[in-house]
Write a protein that holds these residues in place. Sequence first.
Motif, mmCIF file in Angstrom:
data_model
loop_
_atom_site.group_PDB
_atom_site.id
_atom_site.type_symbol
_atom_site.label_atom_id
_atom_site.label_comp_id
_atom_site.label_asym_id
_atom_site.label_seq_id
_atom_site.Cartn_x
_atom_site.Cartn_y
_atom_site.Cartn_z
ATOM 1 N N ASN A 296 0.847 -1.185 0.000
ATOM 2 C CA ASN A 296 0.000 0.000 0.000
ATOM 3 C C ASN A 296 0.884 1.237 0.000
ATOM 4 O OD1 ASN A 296 0.991 0.164 2.618
ATOM 5 N ND2 ASN A 296 -0.871 -0.674 3.536
ATOM 6 N N THR A 297 0.324 2.376 0.322
ATOM 7 C CA THR A 297 1.068 3.623 0.154
ATOM 8 C C THR A 297 2.166 3.823 1.185
ATOM 9 O OG1 THR A 297 -0.629 4.744 1.464
ATOM 10 C CG2 THR A 297 -0.875 4.774 -0.937
ATOM 11 N N ALA A 372 6.784 -2.922 8.448
ATOM 12 C CA ALA A 372 7.089 -3.706 7.244
ATOM 13 C C ALA A 372 5.880 -4.536 6.841
ATOM 14 C CB ALA A 372 8.295 -4.595 7.481
ATOM 15 N N LYS A 373 5.579 -4.540 5.566
ATOM 16 C CA LYS A 373 4.441 -5.286 5.029
ATOM 17 C C LYS A 373 4.868 -6.430 4.120
ATOM 18 C CE LYS A 373 1.640 -2.414 7.038
ATOM 19 N NZ LYS A 373 0.929 -2.845 8.264
ATOM 20 N N VAL A 374 6.025 -6.294 3.466
ATOM 21 C CA VAL A 374 6.481 -7.307 2.512
ATOM 22 C C VAL A 374 7.963 -7.564 2.727
ATOM 23 C CG1 VAL A 374 6.708 -7.928 0.069
ATOM 24 C CG2 VAL A 374 4.779 -6.538 0.810
ATOM 25 N N ILE A 522 -6.944 -0.778 -1.114
ATOM 26 C CA ILE A 522 -7.586 -1.274 -2.330
ATOM 27 C C ILE A 522 -7.154 -0.461 -3.541
ATOM 28 C CG2 ILE A 522 -9.804 -1.579 -3.482
ATOM 29 C CD1 ILE A 522 -11.025 -2.129 -0.736
ATOM 30 N N LEU A 523 -7.152 0.863 -3.410
ATOM 31 C CA LEU A 523 -6.770 1.712 -4.533
ATOM 32 C C LEU A 523 -5.303 1.545 -4.881
ATOM 33 C CD1 LEU A 523 -8.693 4.997 -3.648
ATOM 34 C CD2 LEU A 523 -9.285 3.293 -5.358
ATOM 35 N N ALA A 524 -4.435 1.413 -3.839
ATOM 36 C CA ALA A 524 -3.006 1.257 -4.107
ATOM 37 C C ALA A 524 -2.718 -0.042 -4.834
ATOM 38 C CB ALA A 524 -2.219 1.320 -2.797
#
Length: 744
Positions: A296-297, A372-374, A522-524
């Motif tokens: 995401n952003t 951290a997300k990924v 969702i938009l990202a």
Amino acid sequence: MPGSKSNSVSFHEDVTNDTSHLSEMKISDVKGSVEKRTMTLIGKNGCHDSVYINAAKIFQGICNKKPKDKMLVLYGDDSVSPVLTFKDEYSQRVSYELAFNALKYQELLEEILLDSCLYPCQSIPDELTSLLVVMLYDFQDRKFEAREIFDEEEPLAEVRKIEHFLYSFRIKLAAALARCRIKHDALSIEYILPETIRKHEQRAAALPLCVWINTFKTSLQDVIRDLKNKGFTKVESVSDFKGYAYCMDQHCHDVLFFPSSLKEELLNSDLFADCKLLLQDKSRSLAVHSVQALLNTDGDVIVAHVGSHLTIAHMSALRNHSLSRVFVCGVKSSAKADELRNLFNHMGCENIQLLYEDFTEIGPTDPRLQNAKVILLIPQCSGLGFSNPIDFILSEHGDAGLLRDLLQGSVAKDKLCSLAERQLTELMHAMKFKVQTIVYCTSSIYPEENELVVKKALASGVEGNKLKPFRLIPPVFPTCSNPESCTDFFFRTELSEISSACFLAIIAREKDSSENVSVQDILARAAAKGLLSSTAEKTKDDENKQWKTAQHGNGVTGSGTEPKRAEFPHHKDISNINAAVSVSKAVTKLRKKNVNQPVRYVQPKKPISPAAGTGLPRVVQHTAHLPSVGKGHGRQMLARKARVERKKLVLKPVEIVLPPVISPYVRPQPGMPASSSYFGWTGAKSWSERALPPPLPKSGQTNRAKESAVAARVLKPSPRFTEKVRIPEYIHSHTYITVYLYSG
């Protein structure tokens, strides 16, 4: 070259050997390009003394050792790790290429030494045998001509000694080489190599150049304009390459391909000198674009290995317009950190954080990585999927033993097991972090390093009970022209004339059913996958405006206020489109016909439930009255708007199911109260097929007193019926009904 600072490392033969401390220096200015061209000319007439020394040390660690009873050429003791010192990147590359060539022709070179009686020689100790073999290959490659010596070159005694010794035997060496060619019936020494090695080298030489655009320095539009000014033509695919041409990659929007024949010219161009274009294998671009599509952003990225600084820079460039940070693990030393910072600053990267610890030494709860997300995990692998092994070693700090594995056509079993065990450990450690997704990428052709590692990690249950388990998800590239490559949830590219081999797996944590996904996420993700476009947004805005216009025109109550909009679920059924169009046309005609006719309003005592399974809101009792003048004017406006909307609106496949409608003109059925007669309407293909109530018999006119009595008994709407809509249902030419809809 941008720098001339030497960098020393230790070299080991076993699998743990890497060249993580080797300096990665790129062309940074015009002066560097001139130096590179000069070095290229020097290479055609021989190499610097330091290149021979480094090549000999590399060859010493990777050469084939025969059993002692069969060993005719003795090499020195390699138990002590030698030190490699490189002046610049070009010297580093030439050293590895020279060592690799000596390894490919090791048996031929040893045969020439023995046949010419040059070996054994008491004046050459075993420690210099590697230098002798390396310089012999370069000597025959120059057609046994003397090397050109440059004044600025610092002479090394052992190199000059071997050089004079070989030159004194040049006639015998040339004769021995000729006899070997006759023996093998080979036009040149290249034909002595095995067929598999020759095909691999031909494939590597013809492999298109893959570059990515550094958006810190330029943009895709600027690069395309610059290439056009330089005479390049854009083509559809690499199969259309002819002359000065390039093409866009089908998976990564910022990746370009060029013919391999233009490598020297491109590397000397200002686009490369200014770091606007960067040369790197496509497999790494696939990995970073997978990460980009999953973020995401504001999510951070963890890069588990330093690997190539180009991979890190590419990841940084893709996250340039966000608040994300790219954390790089395993920097280890301040000297390496300073070197990386200089490289990243030169390329314009600003959102990179360097961590000294190895990835497996960092705890999952480290406060630095809580956002951290990924995780991008590109572990050390066998690397046999890379077309050019030298590029892999230099860019990925790979094991120099890959050169020997490539010639043998396989990796030793113990080495493969060791690599797979380390990869599994790192992947399981990554699964302990509270991240959403892990991207796992290798350049291996072995299942033991690819899908088997992923499957074992998923089956380990290392996440524990506190975290949701991981599962495989398909690749998330913006475009994928080959859906068959995504059927097993693993993305692969095979080793071919147009690409290196690549394995890519994405594992994502299962979503909690109660978890709410934010609109920004969702938009990202949609934007990263290329699902958003200006055309789609414009169409959506137009539809919203048309919907609001229709509601404003059709939804005015008797008091002159606009009611709230009730939304109907859309069931996609193409067979009912015609019904919707026909009904709209019929309604318009009836409106025109009955503008000035009196309207009757009938309201039941109880709300009516729609047919089961229709998914429509309920109908509640209500009576509305319009002034006759306002009614006629409103009907005309509605008719005009309906005609305009039919021209503007793009019809979509929806199923229209009209709710049950009350009619006072039908005789009650047995078992049904007299005051509640029903007509159930469903979609039909045309207005003519719809069952309409029979016309009123003249003798059965409903008197107004009776009608007023019914209206007086109307119940007020319940508070839960918070939304209302005005639906024209023409049961008869004299009937127009306003109903309330249940918002739940």
